[in-house]
Design a protein around this motif. Structure first.
Motif, PDB file in Angstrom:
ATOM      1  N   GLY A 186       0.827  -1.218   0.000  1.00 57.78           N
ATOM      2  CA  GLY A 186       0.000   0.000   0.000  1.00 57.78           C
ATOM      3  C   GLY A 186       0.855   1.260   0.000  1.00 57.78           C
ATOM      4  N   PRO A 187       0.319   2.384   0.556  1.00 54.63           N
ATOM      5  CA  PRO A 187       1.080   3.653   0.504  1.00 54.63           C
ATOM      6  C   PRO A 187       2.310   3.604   1.395  1.00 54.63           C
ATOM      7  CG  PRO A 187      -1.015   3.967   1.651  1.00 54.63           C
ATOM      8  CD  PRO A 187      -0.989   2.540   1.197  1.00 54.63           C
ATOM      9  N   VAL A 188       3.465   3.968   0.859  1.00 54.87           N
ATOM     10  CA  VAL A 188       4.700   3.945   1.659  1.00 54.87           C
ATOM     11  C   VAL A 188       5.372   5.313   1.768  1.00 54.87           C
ATOM     12  CG1 VAL A 188       5.296   1.508   1.550  1.00 54.87           C
ATOM     13  CG2 VAL A 188       5.955   2.970  -0.324  1.00 54.87           C
ATOM     14  N   LEU A 189       5.267   6.132   0.718  1.00 50.91           N
ATOM     15  CA  LEU A 189       5.835   7.481   0.784  1.00 50.91           C
ATOM     16  C   LEU A 189       4.769   8.487   0.347  1.00 50.91           C
ATOM     17  CD1 LEU A 189       9.362   7.013  -0.868  1.00 50.91           C
ATOM     18  CD2 LEU A 189       8.759   6.786   1.533  1.00 50.91           C
ATOM     19  N   ALA A 190       4.943   9.717   0.805  1.00 47.78           N
ATOM     20  CA  ALA A 190       3.905  10.726   0.602  1.00 47.78           C
ATOM     21  C   ALA A 190       4.020  11.444  -0.742  1.00 47.78           C
ATOM     22  CB  ALA A 190       3.992  11.744   1.722  1.00 47.78           C
ATOM     23  N   SER A 191       2.917  12.116  -1.089  1.00 49.54           N
ATOM     24  CA  SER A 191       2.980  13.056  -2.215  1.00 49.54           C
ATOM     25  C   SER A 191       3.722  14.294  -1.725  1.00 49.54           C
ATOM     26  CB  SER A 191       1.566  13.446  -2.653  1.00 49.54           C
ATOM     27  OG  SER A 191       0.869  14.008  -1.562  1.00 49.54           O
ATOM     28  N   PRO A 218       3.059  12.148  -6.826  1.00 58.01           N
ATOM     29  CA  PRO A 218       2.006  11.535  -6.002  1.00 58.01           C
ATOM     30  C   PRO A 218       2.611  10.579  -4.968  1.00 58.01           C
ATOM     31  CG  PRO A 218       2.070  10.547  -8.192  1.00 58.01           C
ATOM     32  CD  PRO A 218       3.083  11.644  -8.192  1.00 58.01           C
ATOM     33  N   PRO A 219       1.783   9.974  -4.079  1.00 62.88           N
ATOM     34  CA  PRO A 219       2.346   9.037  -3.095  1.00 62.88           C
ATOM     35  C   PRO A 219       2.925   7.781  -3.769  1.00 62.88           C
ATOM     36  CG  PRO A 219       0.102   9.695  -2.492  1.00 62.88           C
ATOM     37  CD  PRO A 219       0.343  10.187  -3.884  1.00 62.88           C
ATOM     38  N   VAL A 220       3.991   7.236  -3.185  1.00 60.05           N
ATOM     39  CA  VAL A 220       4.528   5.943  -3.665  1.00 60.05           C
ATOM     40  C   VAL A 220       3.641   4.838  -3.101  1.00 60.05           C
ATOM     41  CG1 VAL A 220       6.453   4.303  -3.544  1.00 60.05           C
ATOM     42  CG2 VAL A 220       6.911   6.745  -3.834  1.00 60.05           C
ATOM     43  N   TYR A 221       3.174   3.990  -3.993  1.00 58.22           N
ATOM     44  CA  TYR A 221       2.204   2.966  -3.603  1.00 58.22           C
ATOM     45  C   TYR A 221       2.720   1.586  -3.999  1.00 58.22           C
ATOM     46  CZ  TYR A 221      -2.363   0.686  -3.227  1.00 58.22           C
ATOM     47  OH  TYR A 221      -3.396  -0.140  -2.871  1.00 58.22           O
ATOM     48  N   ASN A 222       2.909   0.733  -2.997  1.00 56.79           N
ATOM     49  CA  ASN A 222       3.328  -0.639  -3.289  1.00 56.79           C
ATOM     50  C   ASN A 222       2.099  -1.479  -3.614  1.00 56.79           C
ATOM     51  OD1 ASN A 222       6.096  -0.831  -3.307  1.00 56.79           O
ATOM     52  ND2 ASN A 222       6.271  -1.245  -1.116  1.00 56.79           N
ATOM     53  N   HIS A 223       2.067  -2.011  -4.818  1.00 54.72           N
ATOM     54  CA  HIS A 223       0.917  -2.793  -5.274  1.00 54.72           C
ATOM     55  C   HIS A 223       0.735  -4.025  -4.368  1.00 54.72           C
ATOM     56  CE1 HIS A 223      -1.411  -5.491  -7.826  1.00 54.72           C
ATOM     57  NE2 HIS A 223      -1.789  -4.402  -8.476  1.00 54.72           N
ATOM     58  N   PRO A 224      -0.432  -4.163  -3.709  1.00 57.08           N
ATOM     59  CA  PRO A 224      -0.587  -5.264  -2.733  1.00 57.08           C
ATOM     60  C   PRO A 224      -0.382  -6.650  -3.341  1.00 57.08           C
ATOM     61  CG  PRO A 224      -2.342  -3.654  -2.479  1.00 57.08           C
ATOM     62  CD  PRO A 224      -1.601  -3.284  -3.735  1.00 57.08           C
ATOM     63  N   GLY A 225      -0.866  -6.862  -4.584  1.00 54.39           N
ATOM     64  CA  GLY A 225      -0.708  -8.181  -5.211  1.00 54.39           C
ATOM     65  C   GLY A 225       0.761  -8.500  -5.453  1.00 54.39           C
ATOM     66  N   LEU A 226       1.493  -7.507  -5.933  1.00 58.95           N
ATOM     67  CA  LEU A 226       2.923  -7.697  -6.213  1.00 58.95           C
ATOM     68  C   LEU A 226       3.688  -7.882  -4.896  1.00 58.95           C
ATOM     69  CD1 LEU A 226       5.063  -7.690  -8.468  1.00 58.95           C
ATOM     70  CD2 LEU A 226       5.206  -5.214  -8.236  1.00 58.95           C
ATOM     71  N   ALA A 227       3.324  -7.077  -3.899  1.00 56.56           N
ATOM     72  CA  ALA A 227       4.003  -7.160  -2.597  1.00 56.56           C
ATOM     73  C   ALA A 227       3.820  -8.549  -1.988  1.00 56.56           C
ATOM     74  CB  ALA A 227       3.460  -6.095  -1.648  1.00 56.56           C
ATOM     75  N   GLU A 228       2.618  -9.097  -2.119  1.00 60.01           N
ATOM     76  CA  GLU A 228       2.315 -10.419  -1.552  1.00 60.01           C
ATOM     77  C   GLU A 228       3.173 -11.497  -2.217  1.00 60.01           C
ATOM     78  OE1 GLU A 228      -1.448 -13.400  -1.860  1.00 60.01           O
ATOM     79  OE2 GLU A 228      -1.880 -11.248  -1.962  1.00 60.01           O
ATOM     80  N   VAL A 229       3.325 -11.375  -3.538  1.00 59.99           N
ATOM     81  CA  VAL A 229       4.101 -12.384  -4.267  1.00 59.99           C
ATOM     82  C   VAL A 229       5.602 -12.233  -3.997  1.00 59.99           C
ATOM     83  CG1 VAL A 229       4.668 -13.244  -6.583  1.00 59.99           C
ATOM     84  CG2 VAL A 229       2.333 -12.606  -6.053  1.00 59.99           C
ATOM     85  N   MET A 230       6.076 -11.005  -3.796  1.00 58.81           N
ATOM     86  CA  MET A 230       7.521 -10.792  -3.643  1.00 58.81           C
ATOM     87  C   MET A 230       8.039 -10.932  -2.208  1.00 58.81           C
ATOM     88  SD  MET A 230       7.897 -10.496  -6.809  1.00 58.81           S
ATOM     89  CE  MET A 230       9.572 -10.950  -6.538  1.00 58.81           C
ATOM     90  N   ARG A 231       7.157 -10.825  -1.217  1.00 60.28           N
ATOM     91  CA  ARG A 231       7.621 -10.909   0.179  1.00 60.28           C
ATOM     92  C   ARG A 231       8.446 -12.175   0.469  1.00 60.28           C
ATOM     93  NH1 ARG A 231       6.804  -9.143   5.346  1.00 60.28           N
ATOM     94  NH2 ARG A 231       5.260  -7.562   4.842  1.00 60.28           N
TER      95      ARG A 231
END
Ligand SMILES: [Zn+2]
Ligand SMILES: [Zn+2]
Length: 450
Positions: free
Chosen positions: A229-234, A348-361
């Protein structure tokens, strides 16, 4: 007879039950294995990657020190860009230069079919005079790699060197993106991630996901921080010019005091924020510049304010922009003052895609050990990697660069910033595994990625 046939029946049922259990456990194991499979878990490939890193590391360290000694500002990364392009060419990558001014792309084609993904490294330095006493301190007066982009560039080059000799393990292709001007282009110029996108960096071949990292001085070498999800701000900026009327300091009622108005506006912005912004959706407004007045006994007719707005959501961005202007209007009108308000939307805010994050963790956990993959609470700093995340799924993490024997180290943008170089090998290892695993996980992704 009856009892014998009963016993036989019982045995038969037991055998069937055991067979069913074995089958069920087998299926479960198979499912679990396919879910947790990563290239990082493949010991042979993993040790092959380690050997390649060991082989290339002395050269990569030399490159990193050269970059550190010769830092270049945004949109002026001429020598950095040349070095990157020639190194990529020597590894047999397809190279394109001059993208978004000084940007470079290297495409590494794998032997197996698959899709394309990208890894982005920023190359620019900051207008800071280095304090460090290292033998490879900046030779360019007033310019320094104080944000670690020399480390990012070296990790990307190192990964390209390692993976270029492992093409048989690559399902698809990898686009290495070397980006100029992450810290912002010079006034009046375009630059950075948005210009790269405008000039087609995500196309030909289309990349389905993008990876990036930033050195992080708060954690040790060998650790990373990341979350979904969101990790860095706009990062937006605004300016307010207040126009009042000057008069004698002893007769304020004959003027319109722009300094008084500015103080009311500043207090109102900060206090209204605490009553109107959801505390669970963090946002920050900071006014970093105020100019006005000419003499102690003259009522100021002009005051100029400038500030920054950091948010994690689009809703807060819009809300705060309106809030600042409404407050300014609300205070100036009753006093007969006027104002100019400008609001500039940054990245804009840096957003880690949840689907990608789940697969890469699992890959991060396999490479570093679970205990070294730490959670990243959202940070109010910004990064234009977010521009890529707006277009395609992104995965961004923080790489530890603190020497574990030290309690703390100077922060990013400090003239004393001096990351531990051992983080480069760790970074290359992580990125190599992430990219290979992402391409190998073709079937694990939901349709929005694949
Ligand atoms: Zn920076
Ligand atoms: Zn940076």
């Amino acid at each position: 007879m009856t009892s014998l046939s009963f016993r036989t029946n019982m045995m038969y049922h037991r055998i069937m039950l055991i067979r069913l259990m074995v089958k069920f456990v087998g299926l479960f194991m198979l499912a679990a294995c396919s879910l947790s499979f990563t290239h990082a878990a493949d010991k042979t490939l993993s040790s092959l990657i380690d050997k390649k890193i060991e082989k290339h590391l002395p050269e990569i360290i030399r490159i990193r020190r050269f970059l550190h000694m010769n830092p270049e500002l945004g949109n002026r990364e001429f020598e950095t860009s040349k070095l990157v392009a020639s190194k990529l060419l020597s590894q047999g990558l397809e190279v394109k230069s001059g993208i978004a001014k000084t940007g470079v792309i290297g495409i590494l084609q794998g032997d197996q079919a698959g899709f394309s993904i990208g890894f982005r490294a920023d190359m620019d330095a900051l207008p800071i005079q280095e304090n460090s006493q290292t033998p490879y301190a900046s030779l360019n007066p007033g310019v320094m790699h104080a944000c670690g982009h020399d480390i990012h560039t070296s990790i990307a080059l190192g990964t390209a060197m390692v993976l270029s000799s492992l093409r048989d393990h690559i399902n698809g292709s990898i686009k290495f993106i070397f980006q100029p001007a992450e810290e912002g282009p010079p006034a009046g110029e375009e630059g950075g991630a948005s210009l790269m996108i405008k000039e087609g960096v995500l196309a030909d071949p289309d990349i389905k996901a993008i990876f990036g990292l930033h050195v992080w001085p708060e954690i040790d070498v060998g650790q990373v921080r990341f979350s979904s999800g969101p990790v860095l701000a706009s990062a937006d900026s605004f300016e307010i010019s207040l126009h009042g009327k000057s008069s004698h300091g002893a007769r304020p009622h004959e003027g319109v005091d722009a300094i008084f108005l500015s103080s009311q506006i500043i207090v109102a912005i900060h206090s209204t924020m605490s009553r109107t912004v959801d505390p669970m959706d963090p946002a920050v407004v900071s006014i970093g510049k105020i100019q006005g007045g000419i003499r102690s006994n003259i009522i100021a007719d002009e005051v100029h304010l400038a500030g920054t707005v950091r948010t994690l959501t689009e809703a807060n961005r819009t809300r705060i922009q309106n809030l600042i202007e409404n407050i300014t209007r609300g205070f100036t009108q009753p006093f007969g003052a006027s104002y100019d308000f400008s609001y500039r939307r940054g990245s804009p805010p840096v957003y880690n895609h949840p689907g990608l994050a789940e697969v890469m963790r699992p890959t991060l956990e396999q490479v570093l050990g679970k205990a070294n993959v730490l959670n990243l609470p959202p940070q109010m700093v910004a990064e234009d990697f977010s521009e890529f995340c707006q277009k395609i799924p992104g995965f961004y993490f923080m790489l530890g660069v603190k020497n574990p024997s030290q309690k703390s180290m100077p922060p990013l943008h400090s003239p004393d910033f001096n990351p531990d170089e051992r983080s480069i090998a760790v970074g290359i290892k992580i990125v190599s595994h992430l990219l290979l695993d992402c391409l190998a996980h073709r079937n694990s992704f939901k349709s929005e990625i694949y």
